[in-house]
Design a protein around this motif. Sequence first.
Motif, mmCIF file in Angstrom:
data_model
loop_
_atom_site.group_PDB
_atom_site.id
_atom_site.type_symbol
_atom_site.label_atom_id
_atom_site.label_comp_id
_atom_site.label_asym_id
_atom_site.label_seq_id
_atom_site.Cartn_x
_atom_site.Cartn_y
_atom_site.Cartn_z
ATOM 1 N N THR A 104 0.857 -1.124 -0.009
ATOM 2 C CA THR A 104 -0.110 -0.200 0.040
ATOM 3 C C THR A 104 0.835 1.235 -0.017
ATOM 4 O O THR A 104 1.799 1.423 0.688
ATOM 5 C CB THR A 104 -0.763 0.078 1.302
ATOM 6 O OG1 THR A 104 -1.624 -1.101 1.319
ATOM 7 C CG2 THR A 104 -2.000 1.125 1.138
ATOM 8 N N LEU A 105 0.669 2.107 -0.811
ATOM 9 C CA LEU A 105 1.582 3.166 -0.965
ATOM 10 C C LEU A 105 0.627 4.501 -1.062
ATOM 11 O O LEU A 105 -0.121 4.663 -1.895
ATOM 12 C CB LEU A 105 2.391 3.367 -2.409
ATOM 13 C CG LEU A 105 3.233 4.302 -2.806
ATOM 14 C CD1 LEU A 105 4.701 3.769 -3.013
ATOM 15 C CD2 LEU A 105 2.965 5.364 -3.649
ATOM 16 N N VAL A 106 0.783 5.520 -0.172
ATOM 17 C CA VAL A 106 0.073 6.630 -0.097
ATOM 18 C C VAL A 106 0.839 7.877 -0.419
ATOM 19 O O VAL A 106 2.179 8.061 0.383
ATOM 20 C CB VAL A 106 -0.680 6.932 1.277
ATOM 21 C CG1 VAL A 106 -1.356 8.250 1.381
ATOM 22 C CG2 VAL A 106 -1.342 5.784 1.435
ATOM 23 N N ILE A 107 0.582 8.883 -1.260
ATOM 24 C CA ILE A 107 1.330 10.016 -1.505
ATOM 25 C C ILE A 107 0.543 11.236 -1.132
ATOM 26 O O ILE A 107 -0.618 10.981 -1.060
ATOM 27 C CB ILE A 107 1.744 10.099 -2.905
ATOM 28 C CG1 ILE A 107 0.720 10.231 -3.846
ATOM 29 C CG2 ILE A 107 2.670 9.055 -3.273
ATOM 30 C CD1 ILE A 107 0.882 10.501 -5.470
ATOM 31 N N ASP A 108 1.198 12.451 -0.936
ATOM 32 C CA ASP A 108 0.580 13.412 -0.451
ATOM 33 C C ASP A 108 1.543 14.846 -0.544
ATOM 34 O O ASP A 108 2.526 14.534 -1.104
ATOM 35 C CB ASP A 108 0.258 13.564 1.161
ATOM 36 C CG ASP A 108 -0.663 14.629 1.642
ATOM 37 O OD1 ASP A 108 -1.417 14.936 1.012
ATOM 38 O OD2 ASP A 108 -0.764 14.469 2.842
ATOM 39 N N SER A 109 0.565 15.788 -0.565
ATOM 40 C CA SER A 109 1.473 16.966 -0.984
ATOM 41 C C SER A 109 2.162 18.017 0.174
ATOM 42 O O SER A 109 1.233 17.993 0.986
ATOM 43 C CB SER A 109 0.579 17.777 -1.765
ATOM 44 O OG SER A 109 1.437 19.181 -2.084
ATOM 45 N N LYS A 110 3.179 18.282 0.234
ATOM 46 C CA LYS A 110 4.054 19.066 1.343
ATOM 47 C C LYS A 110 3.267 20.415 1.192
ATOM 48 O O LYS A 110 3.262 20.963 2.302
ATOM 49 C CB LYS A 110 5.289 19.131 1.214
ATOM 50 C CG LYS A 110 6.243 17.872 1.549
ATOM 51 C CD LYS A 110 7.407 18.057 1.451
ATOM 52 C CE LYS A 110 8.163 16.424 1.737
ATOM 53 N NZ LYS A 110 9.393 16.811 1.872
ATOM 54 N N VAL A 111 2.832 21.071 0.224
ATOM 55 C CA VAL A 111 2.200 22.169 0.102
ATOM 56 C C VAL A 111 1.071 22.406 0.820
ATOM 57 O O VAL A 111 0.674 23.474 1.459
ATOM 58 C CB VAL A 111 2.040 22.631 -1.338
ATOM 59 C CG1 VAL A 111 1.353 24.108 -1.752
ATOM 60 C CG2 VAL A 111 3.316 22.884 -2.278
ATOM 61 N N LYS A 112 0.080 21.375 0.881
ATOM 62 C CA LYS A 112 -0.996 21.230 1.418
ATOM 63 C C LYS A 112 -0.863 21.456 2.868
ATOM 64 O O LYS A 112 -1.676 21.987 3.597
ATOM 65 C CB LYS A 112 -1.932 20.094 0.880
ATOM 66 C CG LYS A 112 -3.454 20.065 1.471
ATOM 67 C CD LYS A 112 -3.883 18.695 1.193
ATOM 68 C CE LYS A 112 -3.471 17.569 1.967
ATOM 69 N NZ LYS A 112 -4.069 16.431 1.659
ATOM 70 N N GLU A 113 0.004 20.327 3.469
ATOM 71 C CA GLU A 113 0.558 20.550 4.818
ATOM 72 C C GLU A 113 0.771 21.700 5.317
ATOM 73 O O GLU A 113 0.505 22.351 6.537
ATOM 74 C CB GLU A 113 1.250 19.262 5.080
ATOM 75 C CG GLU A 113 0.694 17.964 5.076
ATOM 76 C CD GLU A 113 1.757 16.880 5.593
ATOM 77 O OE1 GLU A 113 2.931 17.465 5.753
ATOM 78 O OE2 GLU A 113 1.653 15.710 5.405
ATOM 79 N N GLU A 114 1.458 22.523 4.587
ATOM 80 C CA GLU A 114 2.337 23.868 5.074
ATOM 81 C C GLU A 114 0.982 24.970 5.134
ATOM 82 O O GLU A 114 0.991 25.624 5.843
ATOM 83 C CB GLU A 114 3.105 24.307 4.119
ATOM 84 C CG GLU A 114 4.578 23.474 3.991
ATOM 85 C CD GLU A 114 5.534 23.940 2.815
ATOM 86 O OE1 GLU A 114 5.179 24.808 1.909
ATOM 87 O OE2 GLU A 114 6.559 23.343 3.022
#
Length: 140
Positions: free
Chosen positions: A124-134
């Motif tokens: 299982t691989l999940v990607i996310d955006s660092k811009v959204k977290e900031e």
Amino acid sequence: MGARKRNTAEQRKEEAKANYQAILRNCPTSPRKMRLVTDMIRGMEVNKALDVLKFSSQEASRRMEKLLLSAIANWQSKNEGARVEESNLYVKLIHVDGGRSLKRLQTAPQGRAYRIRKRSNHVTLVIDSKVKEEVETSSK
């Protein structure tokens, strides 16, 4: 099903919709070999992870590369018009679970037989955006 169980199930489904993931099931590689590859890219930026997988000599890295491209395609389908390079995507979560084992017999001396377990795994691989977290952390 009780109300509390239904509410937690709905909450879990809503959280899963926010994730951009790809799942590989019944991959005919042992989980131990696949974990070696997944440990290389955990927490990495997506473009760098693709480069690492492309130039890795392990056979499991080819399957991981394909899975990572699938997760990126899932992200692009939900975020139309956004560019992968500008969004600072990274590998948020990746884990390997054991799949089913095929049990086979190999002949041995003096009429005996050795059991061979051909293992498989689920990734299982999940990607996310660092811009959204900031943006989320700055607004709190």
